[in-house]
Motif scaffolding. Structure first.
Motif, PDB file in Angstrom:
ATOM      1  N   GLU A 246     -18.670  12.015  35.397  1.00 19.91           N
ATOM      2  CA  GLU A 246     -19.559  12.899  35.208  1.00 19.91           C
ATOM      3  C   GLU A 246     -20.175  13.121  36.479  1.00 19.91           C
ATOM      4  OE1 GLU A 246     -21.401  14.064  31.519  1.00 19.91           O
ATOM      5  OE2 GLU A 246     -19.941  12.931  30.732  1.00 19.91           O
ATOM      6  N   GLN A 247     -21.032  12.172  36.841  1.00 20.53           N
ATOM      7  CA  GLN A 247     -22.214  12.091  37.964  1.00 20.53           C
ATOM      8  C   GLN A 247     -21.516  12.517  39.238  1.00 20.53           C
ATOM      9  OE1 GLN A 247     -24.326  11.845  35.351  1.00 20.53           O
ATOM     10  NE2 GLN A 247     -25.549  11.302  36.874  1.00 20.53           N
ATOM     11  N   VAL A 248     -20.249  11.975  39.501  1.00 22.45           N
ATOM     12  CA  VAL A 248     -19.465  12.285  40.775  1.00 22.45           C
ATOM     13  C   VAL A 248     -18.887  13.880  40.503  1.00 22.45           C
ATOM     14  CG1 VAL A 248     -17.215  11.796  41.932  1.00 22.45           C
ATOM     15  CG2 VAL A 248     -18.630   9.902  40.991  1.00 22.45           C
ATOM     16  N   ARG A 249     -18.719  13.995  39.574  1.00 24.85           N
ATOM     17  CA  ARG A 249     -18.353  15.799  39.581  1.00 24.85           C
ATOM     18  C   ARG A 249     -19.384  16.587  39.777  1.00 24.85           C
ATOM     19  NH1 ARG A 249     -16.398  14.663  34.326  1.00 24.85           N
ATOM     20  NH2 ARG A 249     -14.448  13.548  34.385  1.00 24.85           N
ATOM     21  N   ASN A 250     -20.525  16.107  39.498  1.00 26.20           N
ATOM     22  CA  ASN A 250     -21.693  16.935  39.737  1.00 26.20           C
ATOM     23  C   ASN A 250     -22.459  16.711  41.047  1.00 26.20           C
ATOM     24  OD1 ASN A 250     -21.457  18.080  37.162  1.00 26.20           O
ATOM     25  ND2 ASN A 250     -22.577  16.528  36.313  1.00 26.20           N
TER      26      ASN A 250
ATOM     27  N   ALA B  10      -9.011   6.758  46.788  1.00 21.94           N
ATOM     28  CA  ALA B  10     -10.174   6.585  45.687  1.00 21.94           C
ATOM     29  C   ALA B  10     -10.327   5.311  45.104  1.00 21.94           C
ATOM     30  CB  ALA B  10     -10.109   7.851  44.727  1.00 21.94           C
ATOM     31  N   ILE B  11      -9.205   4.820  44.747  1.00 25.86           N
ATOM     32  CA  ILE B  11      -9.138   3.302  44.193  1.00 25.86           C
ATOM     33  C   ILE B  11      -9.775   2.498  45.021  1.00 25.86           C
ATOM     34  CG2 ILE B  11      -7.496   1.579  43.400  1.00 25.86           C
ATOM     35  CD1 ILE B  11      -5.575   3.681  41.988  1.00 25.86           C
ATOM     36  N   CYS B  12      -9.171   2.155  46.150  1.00 29.56           N
ATOM     37  CA  CYS B  12      -9.831   1.321  47.062  1.00 29.56           C
ATOM     38  C   CYS B  12     -11.135   1.401  47.206  1.00 29.56           C
ATOM     39  CB  CYS B  12      -9.174   1.293  48.429  1.00 29.56           C
ATOM     40  SG  CYS B  12      -7.407   0.933  48.389  1.00 29.56           S
ATOM     41  N   SER B  13     -11.804   2.829  47.513  1.00 30.28           N
ATOM     42  CA  SER B  13     -13.290   3.166  47.717  1.00 30.28           C
ATOM     43  C   SER B  13     -14.006   2.551  46.464  1.00 30.28           C
ATOM     44  CB  SER B  13     -13.483   4.443  48.049  1.00 30.28           C
ATOM     45  OG  SER B  13     -12.980   4.757  49.127  1.00 30.28           O
ATOM     46  N   ILE B  14     -13.421   2.751  45.187  1.00 30.99           N
ATOM     47  CA  ILE B  14     -14.204   2.441  43.970  1.00 30.99           C
ATOM     48  C   ILE B  14     -14.253   1.047  43.932  1.00 30.99           C
ATOM     49  CG2 ILE B  14     -13.987   2.711  41.469  1.00 30.99           C
ATOM     50  CD1 ILE B  14     -12.880   5.418  41.852  1.00 30.99           C
TER      51      ILE B  14
ATOM     52  N   LEU C 287     -12.829   8.482  37.021  1.00 32.99           N
ATOM     53  CA  LEU C 287     -13.753   8.286  37.911  1.00 32.99           C
ATOM     54  C   LEU C 287     -12.707   8.341  39.186  1.00 32.99           C
ATOM     55  CD1 LEU C 287     -16.280   7.816  39.423  1.00 32.99           C
ATOM     56  CD2 LEU C 287     -15.574   5.184  39.082  1.00 32.99           C
ATOM     57  N   ILE C 288     -11.465   7.562  39.162  1.00 32.54           N
ATOM     58  CA  ILE C 288     -10.603   7.934  40.305  1.00 32.54           C
ATOM     59  C   ILE C 288     -10.380   9.600  40.472  1.00 32.54           C
ATOM     60  CG2 ILE C 288      -8.104   7.313  40.846  1.00 32.54           C
ATOM     61  CD1 ILE C 288      -8.361   4.953  39.264  1.00 32.54           C
ATOM     62  N   GLU C 289      -9.932  10.268  39.415  1.00 34.31           N
ATOM     63  CA  GLU C 289      -9.578  11.684  39.753  1.00 34.31           C
ATOM     64  C   GLU C 289     -11.125  12.175  40.352  1.00 34.31           C
ATOM     65  OE1 GLU C 289      -8.318  13.138  35.875  1.00 34.31           O
ATOM     66  OE2 GLU C 289      -6.817  11.414  35.845  1.00 34.31           O
ATOM     67  N   ALA C 290     -12.203  12.125  39.781  1.00 32.09           N
ATOM     68  CA  ALA C 290     -13.088  12.820  40.224  1.00 32.09           C
ATOM     69  C   ALA C 290     -13.560  12.571  41.688  1.00 32.09           C
ATOM     70  CB  ALA C 290     -14.588  12.418  39.244  1.00 32.09           C
ATOM     71  N   TYR C 291     -13.454  11.152  41.893  1.00 30.99           N
ATOM     72  CA  TYR C 291     -13.735  10.776  43.328  1.00 30.99           C
ATOM     73  C   TYR C 291     -12.730  11.342  44.430  1.00 30.99           C
ATOM     74  CZ  TYR C 291     -15.481   7.393  46.949  1.00 30.99           C
ATOM     75  OH  TYR C 291     -15.940   6.761  48.119  1.00 30.99           O
TER      76      TYR C 291
END
Lengths: 187, 187
Positions: free
Chosen positions: B71-75, B147-151, B126-130
């Motif tokens: 949620e934080q990433v989406r916002n 996204a996966i690698c970054s997370i 989180l992966i999807e939002a990122y």
DNA sequence: TGTACATCAGTGAACGCGCGTTCACTGATGTAC
DNA sequence: TGTACATCAGTGAACGCGCGTTCACTGATGTAC
């Protein structure tokens, strides 16, 4: 009853090894004195002949544990082998005999300064060993920063893969990171 | 004594919020029923009016916790803001109000299937939002793997930085990862 | 709107249990003769 | 080399303590009249 000095020394090593494995498997908080004694074939009382307290045993067990991963990297044939082993199912499924940085990183943040100092020394050694091995094939200036990013990625991937209740997603994380780190110069 | 329904409902929310914060700060094992009650201004007995057991409270507290980061990433305005916030000293020094994946990733690997399922769902979100936020500026095919690698890198960096007893090394890890992730296409 | 009372959220003493730690004891070890 | 005995590594019962959980009790809430 008394045992020979050689056996007593072996018991001490067994206690340290059992503690190191149990900590990596269950975390620092979930391992009791009796657990460590039993895993070494002793009773809980025997432990106090070798260590003054549970905390003293923990410090002794941790001492050098975080540096062990750096040794493994130094002895590896090339960086690809390190990456594959680190991201393997065997490593993910057996934290007790694997890298203590990923198994105990979260727990270590809540420990005292002595444990966290050992963690920092182990990480520093690992960065140096990784940078040396990774830049073996090609001359590389930002080898240290590269090594730090790669190690953070590896540790994060294993933490996520282990925590993940979904095996498909867990495997996808490992595969994505493996593909990325094995081709470091890809855009 | 009895309290109004509104107060009772507020107490229930306070228990869940206190549990979420305490778990992130100390890990699952180091938080007692009495700790959670006291942090909510109640006694330990009150807790059993709202939850059937400690495990039930833990499941309720964890439910949705791992999805909160998505949620934080989406916002967030852009991916750079996410990266900077995640790798900030504020985040590293305040696990109780930060990302539960880095605070509880290690602990979650030792929990039951229900907690690990919630972790997996949170990671997927989180992966999807990122990926969505990261590919906002440019069209990108391997957005999900990126996204996966970054997370994984972000989580690993924070786990290492928090565990590290050496502030200089801890800051170096955060800076190296920040530099890498803010220029994703650099060779 | 006021009054009487049933409801029930929260309290805190009590429980059984496992923890870390201590210590009197045991008996194989290893030394002194 | 054999024997007698002091040493001490390991045992297991016991301790005080904090844990999760239970339950008789309290008294403000909120409903029925």
């Amino acid at each position: 009853m008394k045992v020979s000095k050689a056996r007593a020394a072996a018991h001490r090593e067994a206690l340290l090894a059992a503690a190191g494995t149990l900590y990596r498997e269950r975390g620092f908080d979930a391992v009791s004195i009796a657990d460590i004694g039993a895993a070494s074939g002793l009773t809980h009382g025997a432990l106090y002949g070798h260590f003054s307290s549970k905390e003293a045993l923990q410090l002794a067990a941790v001492d050098g544990l975080f540096g062990w991963t750096a040794e493994q990297v130094r002895n590896a044939p090339d960086i690809g082998a390190v990456i594959d082993l680190y991201l393997s199912a065997t490593h993910v499924e057996n934290p007790g005999v694997g890298c203590p940085l990923s198994a105990l990183g979260g727990d270590t943040a809540r420990q005292g300064q002595a444990v966290r100092d050992d963690f920092a020394h182990g990480l520093e050694s690992l960065i140096e060993a990784y940078a040396t091995l990774a830049s073996a094939g090609r001359g590389s200036a930002p080898a240290r920063a590269d090594a730090i990013c790669s190690i953070a990625t590896l540790v994060g991937a294993v933490v996520l893969a282990r925590a993940c209740g979904n095996k498909v997603l867990s495997d996808e994380v490992l595969a994505a990171v493996r593909a990325r780190l094995r081709i470091p110069a890809a855009a």
